[in-house]
Design an enzyme around this catalytic site. Structure first.
Site, mmCIF file in Angstrom:
data_model
loop_
_atom_site.group_PDB
_atom_site.id
_atom_site.type_symbol
_atom_site.label_atom_id
_atom_site.label_comp_id
_atom_site.label_asym_id
_atom_site.label_seq_id
_atom_site.Cartn_x
_atom_site.Cartn_y
_atom_site.Cartn_z
ATOM 1 N N CYS A 170 0.822 -1.224 0.000
ATOM 2 C CA CYS A 170 0.000 0.000 0.000
ATOM 3 C C CYS A 170 0.848 1.262 0.000
ATOM 4 C CB CYS A 170 -0.959 -0.007 1.180
ATOM 5 S SG CYS A 170 -2.069 -1.416 1.112
ATOM 6 N N HIS B 107 -3.733 6.876 2.470
ATOM 7 C CA HIS B 107 -4.071 5.559 1.936
ATOM 8 C C HIS B 107 -5.419 5.121 2.496
ATOM 9 C CE1 HIS B 107 -3.836 1.686 0.274
ATOM 10 N NE2 HIS B 107 -3.925 1.110 1.453
ATOM 11 N N ASN C 252 -9.895 -0.483 -0.922
ATOM 12 C CA ASN C 252 -8.434 -0.356 -0.862
ATOM 13 C C ASN C 252 -7.850 -0.888 -2.167
ATOM 14 O OD1 ASN C 252 -5.711 -0.565 -0.357
ATOM 15 N ND2 ASN C 252 -5.908 -1.679 1.562
#
Ligand SMILES: CC(C)(COP(=O)(O)OP(=O)(O)OC[C@H]1O[C@@H](n2cnc3c(N)ncnc32)[C@H](O)[C@@H]1OP(=O)(O)O)[C@@H](O)C(=O)NCCC(=O)NCCS
Length: 327
Positions: free
Chosen positions: A114, A254, A284
């Protein structure tokens, strides 16, 4: 002094929308649980089995070049942050360059889950700041649906597919990539990883049978680390540069879980109105998330805005980049 400025942004998400109602039919979950625990309402999924991560990125890079009025042949370097490469080698970045006709670029993938985009952005910025290159494209792209077990309710509700790309060019103005603080700790691997498919456990009938090619996540410890580390590194980059909460125009966080984002914003002392969010629509998307946020919010950004890009992800990897918006 030469800095790397983000001079353009583009993104791409697949058409198919997988919403919480459909997931309720696939696993034992509810729309209410997913929204309150994560903030996700829907995510995009690439349904075409012939298409891979590079194909999403190609759409974003082509759009970026068209928007900027440049030819792909002008790109000096292309870096792709991804953990869902088309294949282990060649790199997805190589494939993107071939498909868009960036024949003068060299390219490589960067694996930081990520944090892939902020790692790649920081890396790319150095090639501009040293005066070495004039045009660096940084891509964050992940097709998480290809490594998610859609019978595992603890992971399948969170992730989605998507990507974004930015162009970095040199500037001598007080804008661009101003500073970054990046971290990693491989001790976090135990909580978030893919068990097989690498040199430790090459693909075999047994690894497929045991579903070892999917994302494994022990959610609670990851959550605890993420809440602490993302806030800490965000405050670290601000303090290092004397930035107060009122100086920050946008937190670009994020999108793993809305509760992690809320904790970071509260540590920074900023309100929701300064926090970019798109977790509701995309979930995500791993390395895709931060450039997708920039793409979504591009029209609301003004030259000189202070942006703090922060991420936490598998590895563990985490970090924060201070960007002064350049246009
Ligand atoms: C994954 C995550 C959303 C789970 O939320 P949580 O609040 O920690 O939930 P828990 O894991 O404690 O599970 C609570 C309960 O919900 C259940 N549950 C898990 N997923 C569920 C789902 N999709 N639907 C319904 N119930 C679910 C669990 O089985 C557990 O049930 P139990 O109490 O009967 O054992 C959260 O841990 C998280 O966001 N982790 C960090 C993710 C992250 O940042 N990753 C890094 C970047 S990828």
């Amino acid at each position: 002094m030469i800095r790397a400025a983000i001079t353009g942004v583009a993104g791409y998400v697949p058409e198919y929308i997988l919403n919480n109602a459909e997931l309720e039919k696939m696993v034992d979950t509810t729309d209410e649980w997913i929204i309150t625990r994560t903030g996700v309402r829907e995510r995009r999924i690439m349904k075409n089995p012939e298409k891979a991560t590079s194909d999403m990125a190609v759409e974003a890079v082509k759009d970026l070049c068209a928007k900027k009025g440049i030819s792909p042949e002008e790109i000096d370097l292309l870096i792709c942050g991804t953990v869902t490469p088309d294949m282990l080698f060649p790199s997805t970045a190589n494939l993107i360059c071939a498909k868009v006709g960036a024949k003068n670029a060299w390219s490589f993938d960067l694996s930081a889950a990520c944090s892939g985009f902020i790692y790649a952005l920081s890396t790319g910025s150095q090639f501009i700041a040293t005066g070495k290159y004039k045009k660096v494209v940084v891509v964050g792209a992940d097709m998480m649906s290809r490594i998610i077990d859609y019978t595992d309710r603890t992971t399948c509700v969170i992730f989605g597919d998507g990507c974004g790309a930015v162009l970095l060019e040199p500037t001598t103005e007080e804008v661009g990539i101003m500073d970054f603080v990046l971290k990693s700790d491989g001790n976090g691997a135990v909580y978030l990883h893919m068990k097989a498919g690498g040199s430790l456990k090459p693909a075999s009938l047994e690894t497929v049978d045991k579903k070892m090619h999917y994302v494994f996540q022990d959610g609670q410890p990851v959550f605890k680390h993420a809440v602490y580390a993302m806030a800490e590194v965000t405050v670290a980059v601000m303090e290092k540069n004397g930035l107060k909460s009122e100086d920050v125009a946008w937190l670009v966080p994020h999108q793993a879980n809305k509760r992690i984002v809320d904790a970071t914003a509260s540590r920074m002392g900023i309100g929701d109105d300064k926090v970019m969010m798109n977790i509701e629509r995309y979930g995500n998307t791993t390395a895709g998330t931060i450039p997708l946020l920039l793409w979504d919010y591009e029209k609301r950004l003004k030259k000189g805005d202070n942006l703090i890009l922060s991420a936490f992800g598998g590895g563990f990897t985490w970090g924060s980049v201070w960007v002064k918006w350049a246009y």
